[in-house]
Design a protein around this motif. Sequence first.
Motif, mmCIF file in Angstrom:
data_model
loop_
_atom_site.group_PDB
_atom_site.id
_atom_site.type_symbol
_atom_site.label_atom_id
_atom_site.label_comp_id
_atom_site.label_asym_id
_atom_site.label_seq_id
_atom_site.Cartn_x
_atom_site.Cartn_y
_atom_site.Cartn_z
ATOM 1 N N MET A 1 0.844 -1.165 0.000
ATOM 2 C CA MET A 1 0.000 0.000 0.000
ATOM 3 C C MET A 1 0.898 1.240 0.000
ATOM 4 O O MET A 1 1.877 1.295 0.716
ATOM 5 C CB MET A 1 -0.882 -0.037 1.233
ATOM 6 N N SER A 2 0.551 2.207 -0.820
ATOM 7 C CA SER A 2 1.312 3.456 -0.871
ATOM 8 C C SER A 2 0.386 4.626 -0.565
ATOM 9 O O SER A 2 -0.821 4.507 -0.625
ATOM 10 C CB SER A 2 1.953 3.626 -2.238
ATOM 11 N N CYS A 3 0.990 5.746 -0.230
ATOM 12 C CA CYS A 3 0.219 6.941 0.118
ATOM 13 C C CYS A 3 0.306 7.975 -0.993
ATOM 14 O O CYS A 3 1.224 7.974 -1.792
ATOM 15 C CB CYS A 3 0.746 7.537 1.411
ATOM 16 N N PHE A 4 -0.672 8.865 -1.032
ATOM 17 C CA PHE A 4 -0.724 9.921 -2.035
ATOM 18 C C PHE A 4 -1.108 11.228 -1.365
ATOM 19 O O PHE A 4 -1.523 11.256 -0.214
ATOM 20 C CB PHE A 4 -1.737 9.582 -3.131
ATOM 21 N N TYR A 5 -0.945 12.326 -2.115
ATOM 22 C CA TYR A 5 -1.466 13.604 -1.648
ATOM 23 C C TYR A 5 -2.070 14.368 -2.808
ATOM 24 O O TYR A 5 -1.749 14.127 -3.967
ATOM 25 C CB TYR A 5 -0.398 14.447 -0.943
ATOM 26 N N GLU A 6 -2.995 15.258 -2.467
ATOM 27 C CA GLU A 6 -3.609 16.172 -3.428
ATOM 28 C C GLU A 6 -3.504 17.572 -2.862
ATOM 29 O O GLU A 6 -3.724 17.777 -1.687
ATOM 30 C CB GLU A 6 -5.088 15.858 -3.631
ATOM 31 N N ILE A 7 -3.177 18.516 -3.716
ATOM 32 C CA ILE A 7 -3.228 19.922 -3.338
ATOM 33 C C ILE A 7 -4.392 20.512 -4.124
ATOM 34 O O ILE A 7 -4.443 20.392 -5.344
ATOM 35 C CB ILE A 7 -1.912 20.649 -3.669
ATOM 36 N N ARG A 8 -5.331 21.098 -3.407
ATOM 37 C CA ARG A 8 -6.542 21.628 -4.027
ATOM 38 C C ARG A 8 -6.593 23.142 -3.919
ATOM 39 O O ARG A 8 -5.996 23.739 -3.040
ATOM 40 C CB ARG A 8 -7.781 21.034 -3.372
ATOM 41 N N THR A 9 -7.355 23.748 -4.821
ATOM 42 C CA THR A 9 -7.537 25.196 -4.801
ATOM 43 C C THR A 9 -8.656 25.555 -3.846
ATOM 44 O O THR A 9 -9.325 24.690 -3.287
ATOM 45 C CB THR A 9 -7.899 25.722 -6.197
ATOM 46 N N ARG A 37 6.100 25.948 -2.034
ATOM 47 C CA ARG A 37 6.685 26.454 -3.280
ATOM 48 C C ARG A 37 5.628 27.124 -4.156
ATOM 49 O O ARG A 37 5.879 28.164 -4.764
ATOM 50 C CB ARG A 37 7.336 25.308 -4.056
ATOM 51 N N MET A 38 4.433 26.535 -4.227
ATOM 52 C CA MET A 38 3.363 27.113 -5.047
ATOM 53 C C MET A 38 2.915 28.465 -4.504
ATOM 54 O O MET A 38 2.610 29.373 -5.272
ATOM 55 C CB MET A 38 2.174 26.161 -5.101
ATOM 56 N N ARG A 39 2.863 28.600 -3.190
ATOM 57 C CA ARG A 39 2.450 29.874 -2.588
ATOM 58 C C ARG A 39 3.511 30.947 -2.775
ATOM 59 O O ARG A 39 3.195 32.129 -2.891
ATOM 60 C CB ARG A 39 2.174 29.678 -1.099
ATOM 61 N N ALA A 40 4.774 30.548 -2.784
ATOM 62 C CA ALA A 40 5.873 31.508 -2.865
ATOM 63 C C ALA A 40 6.012 32.121 -4.264
ATOM 64 O O ALA A 40 6.508 33.226 -4.406
ATOM 65 C CB ALA A 40 7.186 30.843 -2.467
ATOM 66 N N VAL A 41 5.594 31.397 -5.291
ATOM 67 C CA VAL A 41 5.734 31.876 -6.662
ATOM 68 C C VAL A 41 4.341 32.048 -7.273
ATOM 69 O O VAL A 41 3.855 31.188 -7.989
ATOM 70 C CB VAL A 41 6.559 30.879 -7.510
ATOM 71 N N PRO A 42 3.675 33.159 -6.983
ATOM 72 C CA PRO A 42 2.339 33.354 -7.538
ATOM 73 C C PRO A 42 2.396 33.662 -9.042
ATOM 74 O O PRO A 42 3.273 34.388 -9.508
ATOM 75 C CB PRO A 42 1.789 34.544 -6.757
ATOM 76 N N THR A 43 1.509 33.076 -9.777
ATOM 77 C CA THR A 43 1.377 33.373 -11.200
ATOM 78 C C THR A 43 -0.046 33.828 -11.451
ATOM 79 O O THR A 43 -0.977 33.352 -10.802
ATOM 80 C CB THR A 43 1.700 32.139 -12.072
ATOM 81 N N PRO A 44 -0.249 34.726 -12.385
ATOM 82 C CA PRO A 44 -1.586 35.280 -12.588
ATOM 83 C C PRO A 44 -2.616 34.254 -13.068
ATOM 84 O O PRO A 44 -3.782 34.364 -12.757
ATOM 85 C CB PRO A 44 -1.380 36.359 -13.642
ATOM 86 N N ASN A 45 -2.198 33.230 -13.806
ATOM 87 C CA ASN A 45 -3.173 32.277 -14.328
ATOM 88 C C ASN A 45 -3.364 31.054 -13.436
ATOM 89 O O ASN A 45 -4.152 30.181 -13.751
ATOM 90 C CB ASN A 45 -2.758 31.817 -15.730
ATOM 91 N N ARG A 46 -2.652 30.959 -12.326
ATOM 92 C CA ARG A 46 -2.774 29.807 -11.428
ATOM 93 C C ARG A 46 -3.622 30.176 -10.212
ATOM 94 O O ARG A 46 -3.376 31.186 -9.565
ATOM 95 C CB ARG A 46 -1.399 29.352 -10.972
ATOM 96 N N PRO A 47 -4.622 29.366 -9.886
ATOM 97 C CA PRO A 47 -5.462 29.670 -8.725
ATOM 98 C C PRO A 47 -4.702 29.506 -7.406
ATOM 99 O O PRO A 47 -3.654 28.884 -7.348
ATOM 100 C CB PRO A 47 -6.596 28.646 -8.811
ATOM 101 N N THR A 48 -5.255 30.066 -6.340
ATOM 102 C CA THR A 48 -4.615 29.988 -5.034
ATOM 103 C C THR A 48 -4.661 28.576 -4.469
ATOM 104 O O THR A 48 -5.610 27.849 -4.668
ATOM 105 C CB THR A 48 -5.311 30.903 -4.018
ATOM 106 N N VAL A 49 -3.605 28.218 -3.736
ATOM 107 C CA VAL A 49 -3.530 26.906 -3.104
ATOM 108 C C VAL A 49 -4.474 26.882 -1.922
ATOM 109 O O VAL A 49 -4.501 27.794 -1.114
ATOM 110 C CB VAL A 49 -2.085 26.618 -2.639
ATOM 111 N N GLY A 50 -5.245 25.816 -1.825
ATOM 112 C CA GLY A 50 -6.190 25.662 -0.727
ATOM 113 C C GLY A 50 -5.787 24.540 0.201
ATOM 114 O O GLY A 50 -4.759 24.593 0.853
ATOM 115 N N ARG A 51 -6.571 23.466 0.213
ATOM 116 C CA ARG A 51 -6.356 22.358 1.136
ATOM 117 C C ARG A 51 -5.346 21.346 0.615
ATOM 118 O O ARG A 51 -5.165 21.192 -0.579
ATOM 119 C CB ARG A 51 -7.670 21.615 1.360
ATOM 120 N N ILE A 52 -4.734 20.633 1.561
ATOM 121 C CA ILE A 52 -3.855 19.513 1.242
ATOM 122 C C ILE A 52 -4.506 18.266 1.824
ATOM 123 O O ILE A 52 -4.819 18.221 3.018
ATOM 124 C CB ILE A 52 -2.455 19.693 1.857
#
Length: 64
Positions: A1-9, A37-52
């Motif tokens: 069994m392996s684990c995964f993660y999702e980063i959602r907006t 890393r995603m929060r530190a480098v904001p790009t105009p076309n990328r939505p904000t990081v929400g839940r993990i």
Amino acid sequence: MSCFYEIRTSDDSVLKRDSGFPDREAAKEAARADAKRMRAVPTPNRPTVGRILVGQNTASPTRP
């Protein structure tokens, strides 16, 4: 069994999903590092990081 993660907006769409981690803690650490890393480098076309979200990939038993 392996684990995964999702980063959602903030609107609950998936930004990134990664799997194959040996345990839940390794998945959490990787998810937090990616989200940071995603929060530190904001790009105009990328939505904000929400839940993990962290979970386990469950495989079906091989025996009948």
